[in-house]
Scaffold this active site. Sequence first.
Site, mmCIF file in Angstrom:
data_model
loop_
_atom_site.group_PDB
_atom_site.id
_atom_site.type_symbol
_atom_site.label_atom_id
_atom_site.label_comp_id
_atom_site.label_asym_id
_atom_site.label_seq_id
_atom_site.Cartn_x
_atom_site.Cartn_y
_atom_site.Cartn_z
ATOM 1 N N GLY A 104 9.315 2.643 -1.641
ATOM 2 C CA GLY A 104 10.323 3.515 -2.264
ATOM 3 C C GLY A 104 11.549 3.656 -1.373
ATOM 4 O O GLY A 104 12.683 3.635 -1.860
ATOM 5 N N ARG B 182 5.553 15.486 -7.862
ATOM 6 C CA ARG B 182 5.748 16.162 -6.570
ATOM 7 C C ARG B 182 6.964 17.061 -6.710
ATOM 8 O O ARG B 182 7.765 16.898 -7.638
ATOM 9 C CB ARG B 182 5.992 15.122 -5.472
ATOM 10 N N ARG C 236 4.791 12.228 5.398
ATOM 11 C CA ARG C 236 5.488 12.439 4.106
ATOM 12 C C ARG C 236 5.112 13.784 3.494
ATOM 13 O O ARG C 236 5.868 14.338 2.687
ATOM 14 C CB ARG C 236 5.156 11.273 3.153
ATOM 15 N N ARG D 281 -6.064 6.958 -0.393
ATOM 16 C CA ARG D 281 -4.992 5.962 -0.359
ATOM 17 C C ARG D 281 -5.173 4.986 0.809
ATOM 18 O O ARG D 281 -4.908 3.790 0.685
ATOM 19 C CB ARG D 281 -3.620 6.666 -0.302
ATOM 20 N N PRO E 215 0.815 -1.217 0.000
ATOM 21 C CA PRO E 215 0.000 0.000 0.000
ATOM 22 C C PRO E 215 0.846 1.263 0.000
ATOM 23 O O PRO E 215 2.010 1.244 0.420
ATOM 24 C CB PRO E 215 -0.800 -0.118 1.302
ATOM 25 N N SER E 216 0.227 2.338 -0.447
ATOM 26 C CA SER E 216 0.915 3.624 -0.498
ATOM 27 C C SER E 216 1.349 4.035 0.911
ATOM 28 O O SER E 216 0.561 3.957 1.864
ATOM 29 C CB SER E 216 -0.044 4.671 -1.071
HETATM 30 N N1 LIG Z 1 9.828 1.456 8.799
HETATM 31 C C1 LIG Z 1 9.501 2.740 8.746
HETATM 32 N N2 LIG Z 1 9.257 3.415 9.871
HETATM 33 C C2 LIG Z 1 8.897 4.727 9.846
HETATM 34 N N3 LIG Z 1 8.763 5.455 8.738
HETATM 35 C C3 LIG Z 1 9.003 4.816 7.563
HETATM 36 C C4 LIG Z 1 9.375 3.442 7.505
HETATM 37 N N4 LIG Z 1 9.542 3.095 6.220
HETATM 38 C C5 LIG Z 1 9.288 4.204 5.480
HETATM 39 N N5 LIG Z 1 8.976 5.224 6.280
HETATM 40 C C6 LIG Z 1 8.561 6.600 5.882
HETATM 41 O O1 LIG Z 1 7.225 6.500 5.433
HETATM 42 C C7 LIG Z 1 6.989 7.421 4.367
HETATM 43 C C8 LIG Z 1 6.452 6.642 3.167
HETATM 44 O O2 LIG Z 1 7.484 5.841 2.638
HETATM 45 P P1 LIG Z 1 7.649 5.624 1.070
HETATM 46 O O3 LIG Z 1 7.489 6.923 0.376
HETATM 47 O O4 LIG Z 1 8.887 4.858 0.860
HETATM 48 O O5 LIG Z 1 6.344 4.713 0.810
HETATM 49 P P2 LIG Z 1 5.862 4.019 -0.542
HETATM 50 O O6 LIG Z 1 5.375 2.681 -0.171
HETATM 51 O O7 LIG Z 1 6.927 4.086 -1.561
HETATM 52 O O8 LIG Z 1 4.654 4.946 -0.913
HETATM 53 P P3 LIG Z 1 3.972 5.173 -2.367
HETATM 54 O O9 LIG Z 1 3.394 3.890 -2.775
HETATM 55 O O10 LIG Z 1 2.923 6.197 -2.109
HETATM 56 O O11 LIG Z 1 4.998 5.640 -3.310
HETATM 57 C C9 LIG Z 1 8.297 8.107 4.081
HETATM 58 O O12 LIG Z 1 8.278 9.380 4.696
HETATM 59 C C10 LIG Z 1 9.338 7.187 4.743
HETATM 60 O O13 LIG Z 1 10.463 7.910 5.186
HETATM 61 N N1 LIG Z 2 0.422 -0.836 -11.550
HETATM 62 C C1 LIG Z 2 1.376 0.085 -11.350
HETATM 63 N N2 LIG Z 2 1.461 0.724 -10.177
HETATM 64 C C2 LIG Z 2 2.432 1.618 -10.014
HETATM 65 C C3 LIG Z 2 3.360 1.900 -11.016
HETATM 66 N N3 LIG Z 2 4.229 2.831 -10.567
HETATM 67 C C4 LIG Z 2 3.850 3.117 -9.317
HETATM 68 N N4 LIG Z 2 2.788 2.373 -8.990
HETATM 69 C C5 LIG Z 2 2.075 2.355 -7.699
HETATM 70 O O1 LIG Z 2 1.267 3.500 -7.578
HETATM 71 C C6 LIG Z 2 1.078 3.770 -6.221
HETATM 72 C C7 LIG Z 2 1.189 5.241 -5.967
HETATM 73 O O2 LIG Z 2 2.439 5.730 -6.256
HETATM 74 P P1 LIG Z 2 2.836 7.258 -5.970
HETATM 75 O O3 LIG Z 2 4.188 7.441 -6.545
HETATM 76 O O4 LIG Z 2 1.789 8.117 -6.604
HETATM 77 O O5 LIG Z 2 2.804 7.390 -4.456
HETATM 78 C C8 LIG Z 2 2.140 2.964 -5.457
HETATM 79 O O6 LIG Z 2 1.479 1.904 -4.802
HETATM 80 C C9 LIG Z 2 3.019 2.424 -6.515
HETATM 81 O O7 LIG Z 2 3.510 1.137 -6.203
HETATM 82 C C10 LIG Z 2 3.242 1.196 -12.250
HETATM 83 O O8 LIG Z 2 4.015 1.359 -13.204
HETATM 84 N N5 LIG Z 2 2.237 0.311 -12.376
#
Ligand SMILES: Nc1ncnc2c1ncn2[C@@H]1O[C@H](COP(=O)(O)OP(=O)(O)OP(=O)(O)O)[C@@H](O)[C@H]1O
Ligand SMILES: Nc1nc2c(ncn2[C@@H]2O[C@H](COP(=O)(O)O)[C@@H](O)[C@H]2O)c(=O)[nH]1
Length: 396
Positions: free
Chosen positions: A145, A171, A264, A275, A139-140
């Site tokens: 990342g 962003r 974030r 989300r 999940p987001s």
């Molecule tokens: N284990 C953790 N404990 C606390 N904070 C965390 C942890 N892992 C990640 N974070 C923080 O949580 C926030 C969300 O992390 P990140 O952006 O990597 O999520 P994501 O899964 O990639 O989200 P998205 O799908 O929206 O791109 C960031 O600010 C990150 O620094």
């Molecule tokens: N099916 C796909 N999902 C994707 C791709 N690239 C990113 N993602 C997912 O979207 C959400 C939201 O991302 P955000 O950058 O807006 O926070 C996150 O769960 C990603 O894993 C894709 O190419 N295909």
Amino acid sequence: MGEAPAFCFDNLRNGFGFKSKGFETSADVGDKTFVIGGENNDSTSDIGVQIYDKSTGKWVIPTVLGTKPKPCKGHSAILLNEDRIMIIIRGSTPDDCIWFLEVDTKYVKEQKKVLGTEVVAWSKGVRGDADKPVVISGPSGVGKGTLINMLMKEFPSMFGFSISHTTRAPRCNENNGVHYHFTDRSVMEKDIKDGKFLEFASVHGNLYGTSIEAVEAVADSGKRCILDIDVQGARSVRASSLDAIFIFICPPSMTELDERLRARETETEEQILKRLRNAEAEIEQGKSSGIFDHILYNDNLEECYENLKEFLGLDGSAPTNHKPSPKGIDLPLNHTVSKFDNQVLINCETPELETASKNLILLDVSSLQGGAPGRTRELNVYSIDSFSDGLNEKLS
Ligand SMILES: Nc1ncnc2c1ncn2[C@@H]1O[C@H](COP(=O)(O)OP(=O)(O)OP(=O)(O)O)[C@@H](O)[C@H]1O
Ligand SMILES: Nc1nc2c(ncn2[C@@H]2O[C@H](COP(=O)(O)O)[C@@H](O)[C@H]2O)c(=O)[nH]1
């Protein structure tokens, strides 16, 4: 064992009133003849594909999917399993000499239905057991990342990120072509229709997708591809022939996920709520759908990262990732290609030598994995000394 002359000037098209410009190969599959050709033997040229439909007596230019081979000085071709043609490229680099043109595989059949045209799809042949791409989903806000960045920072020469396309706005800390390819919906929809995407999904109100090119660019750089995609995308990749490993990242609780998303500071309140709503269903599917090979809980970040590395076999000292480079297949102009069961034999004659030496190369295609869109892997290549009864030197 049928032996086919290589670099044949095929008269096929002349016979049907077409002017052949040069060095082409052809293969019959059902009532279709696939003509694969470059323009001439002196300079390099693109490998085009045309189909002669014997039932209608018409030529068709198919939709060509996948990244195709670079312009080359010639090629040989041989049909495998009645659904793909193996192409051996002359004068190419060692990692670029074997390609596959899928003409009737499951993927091609599906794409024909989607696109409503004749379709063929290229995939590059990868020798030996190349590392599988890694799909990371969750999940987001769960930390996908963050974990991927840690992996890329610690192992910069090992992993490459698949840069997705999205219709969402960038962003303030995001750059086009680095974090995403930011695009318009109409452009992306057209590219999806044209078969350029390995997968795509509507996520939190925007379109996201992985282009075939994004994954191939990483493979071409010799790195292991990491995809950060949602659960719908993971499901599509699972159904494709990419042959990846799938990891789901789970939050310790919804409260913690909520806090991370807010901390974030990249989404509006409305977007955060959307989300979080979607997260519940994603977590449910991530845990129960059978898509994922492994579920990791991201509570303590360092611990989760160590677990991720362990799952990827990276928990010891940093691996060098230096596999021996494969040797090339140095195809002379005169050679023959033949097939016996799952083995393809290339017989390179060198008549200028007094001993009329023969150089035999064996391609073992019994364990092929993957395929278009992406890579066809597990091709094994051996050289055979024709003057001794023993095999072989493995060339991959
Ligand atoms: N284990 C953790 N404990 C606390 N904070 C965390 C942890 N892992 C990640 N974070 C923080 O949580 C926030 C969300 O992390 P990140 O952006 O990597 O999520 P994501 O899964 O990639 O989200 P998205 O799908 O929206 O791109 C960031 O600010 C990150 O620094
Ligand atoms: N099916 C796909 N999902 C994707 C791709 N690239 C990113 N993602 C997912 O979207 C959400 C939201 O991302 P955000 O950058 O807006 O926070 C996150 O769960 C990603 O894993 C894709 O190419 N295909």
